[in-house]
Design an enzyme around this catalytic site. Structure first.
Site, PDB file in Angstrom:
ATOM      1  N   GLU A 189      51.913  37.636  43.320  1.00  0.00           N
ATOM      2  CA  GLU A 189      50.871  37.355  42.319  1.00  0.00           C
ATOM      3  C   GLU A 189      49.623  38.165  42.652  1.00  0.00           C
ATOM      4  OE1 GLU A 189      50.754  33.041  42.179  1.00  0.00           O
ATOM      5  OE2 GLU A 189      52.914  32.959  41.849  1.00  0.00           O
ATOM      6  N   GLU A 383      46.205  29.604  36.711  1.00  0.00           N
ATOM      7  CA  GLU A 383      47.311  30.535  36.505  1.00  0.00           C
ATOM      8  C   GLU A 383      46.762  31.625  35.589  1.00  0.00           C
ATOM      9  OE1 GLU A 383      50.182  30.472  37.962  1.00  0.00           O
ATOM     10  OE2 GLU A 383      50.481  28.399  38.591  1.00  0.00           O
TER      11      GLU A 383
END
Ligand code: 0X9
Ligand code: ZN
Length: 442
Positions: A189, A383
């Protein structure tokens, strides 16, 4: 008979005293200056090596010898002209020395450094680049910023924290309300490290702007962009991304990694956390079994002034708050009202969807459940961009960095502002008046 240790190997083992002849060793990129608080409370500086590995070339003409090299702990990357070459941590160098094999150990040179983002994603930071940026920011923000290590990753990399507080540096205590931004619990990520880094840059570059100055004068801001550097380095190593999520723990079944966001010790090992080491959501053998989560825990426990935490992840465009291990709402009703109000306020700015973590799915052992459940810290997971796998997933491209930062700057400033008393967000009339403070602070 085993050949004796080559003189060149001995020399190479002490690179500081014996500079490499071809000057390819990039000292600046491999080291970083950090602050350390001494037992007496004063601040000292030390230079730390950001990449503990060496590149070794071992005389190993047959597979039996190469097995001995591998058994010593060298990860062999190349076998050429009777030599096995690869990466070795200091312990492997020691074990290799005991074999009596002839070898050369070299600090990593850029041409021996395959782990990097591909050209089109060069704007993303690998560990050495991140460390260099943080070091430069600490220097640029002298008097406000300090850089220190909260601990080491499994492979020995420093977990670097940049702190913005003109009254306290490094690990010193502060009475100011504190907030911590973290990124990259999950290796792949990558955007989740870029956003806190850009936040640090923004705050330092704008430190003289009246609104930012006022905000920083009253807060203790910590930014830890890369909680899982070992995983990051692995993910970008080679000619393709590895889609790696976890840290680099070598599990007994031969698989790699513990999911750091299942390893925190609050309701650890309940739903949504795998017992299978090969699973992407492997919880680890015990709560806080990993040095990365242990370091975050120790850091948070050492700073009782922390009231707000934001852990950046990707992707889906969500704002998540506890609980994550159960569908039940947190029992503290005024705190829940504050969480809901804060999440809604921030969602209006970044366009993400606000919800309890468990609405996404039940998962136990995540950062925010622990930080809220064990420490009472108002804790969010963002997120980030994009919305789906089909619009870029974990690898959205370099163009996503600036736009995602822009979308999340105002929420970040808001959280810094709210750190004095997050519960006030639950009181509607006060929340409205505070909002204008932050809006003006951009
Ligand atoms: O599963 C995670 O760790 C997070 N999502 S990610 O895609 N970045 O891996 C979300 C954690 C949210 N927490 C819970 N649902 N408990
Ligand atoms: Zn994640």
């Amino acid at each position: 008979m085993r050949p004796a240790l080559a003189l060149s190997a001995l020399l190479a083992l002490t690179p500081a005293a014996h500079a490499l002849p071809d000057k390819a060793f990039d000292e600046a990129a491999r080291t970083v200056k950090v602050e350390q608080t001494t037992p007496a409370g004063s601040v000292a500086h030390k230079i730390i090596d950001v990449d503990p590995r060496l590149w070794v070339e071992v005389e190993a003409p047959d597979s039996e010898t190469r097995t001995a090299v591998s058994d010593a702990g060298v990860s062999i990357e190349e076998v050429l002209a009777g030599k096995a070459s690869g990466f070795a941590l200091p312990a492997a160098i020691e074990a290799l020395r005991k074999t009596g094999l002839k070898f050369k150990a070299l600090p990593l040179k850029s041409r021996f450094h395959p782990e990097d983002f591909p050209k089109e994603d060069a704007a993303f930071h690998n560990y050495a680049e991140m460390s260099a940026e943080l070091s430069a920011l600490a220097a640029q923000g002298a008097g406000l910023a300090s850089l220190f290590s909260i601990g080491k990753s499994l492979q020995g990399r420093d977990l670097l924290a940049l702190r913005l507080n003109s009254a306290a540096s490094g690990n010193e205590a502060s009475a100011r309300p504190g907030i911590v931004f973290m990124g990259n619990h999950h290796a792949r990520e990558h955007l989740s490290a870029e956003i806190p880094l850009l936040l640090a840059k923004y705050l330092i570059n704008n430190r003289e702007k009246p609104e930012i100055k006022a905000l920083l004068a009253a807060r203790d801001v910590f930014i830890i962009p890369m909680v899982n550097p070992d995983g990051v380095e692995y993910d970008v190593d080679g000619d393709r991304y590895h889609m790696h999520r976890k840290n680099m723990r070598q599990n007994p079944d031969g698989s790699a990694g513990v999911d750091l966001n299942r390893n925190y010790g609050f309701h650890w090992g309940e739903g949504g956390a795998s017992t299978d080491p090969g699973s992407d959501t492997y919880r680890g053998p015990a709560p806080f079994s990993e040095p990365e989560t242990q370091s975050v825990k120790a850091f948070i426990e050492a700073h009782g002034n922390l009231t707000v935490l934001l852990s950046f992840h990707t992707f889906s465009e969500l704002i998540l708050y506890p609980w994550g291990h159960t569908h039940a709402p947190i029992p503290d009703a005024p705190a829940l009202a504050a969480y809901q109000a804060m999440a809604r306020t921030m969602a209006a700015w970044n366009g993400y969807k606000p919800q309890p973590s468990s609405d996404l799915y039940i998962a136990s052992g995540d950062t925010t459940d622990w930080a809220w459940g064990a420490r009472g810290i108002f804790s969010f997971t963002f997120e980030l961009t994009p919305k789906s796998m089909w619009s870029g997933g974990f690898y959205p491209g370099a163009a996503a960095i600036a736009s995602t930062f822009q979308a999340n700057l105002r929420p970040a400033l808001y959280l810094i502002d709210m750190a004095d008393n997050p519960r006030r967000a639950g009181a509607p009339q006060q929340a409205a008046s505070r909002e204008t403070t932050v809006t003006g602070g951009r």
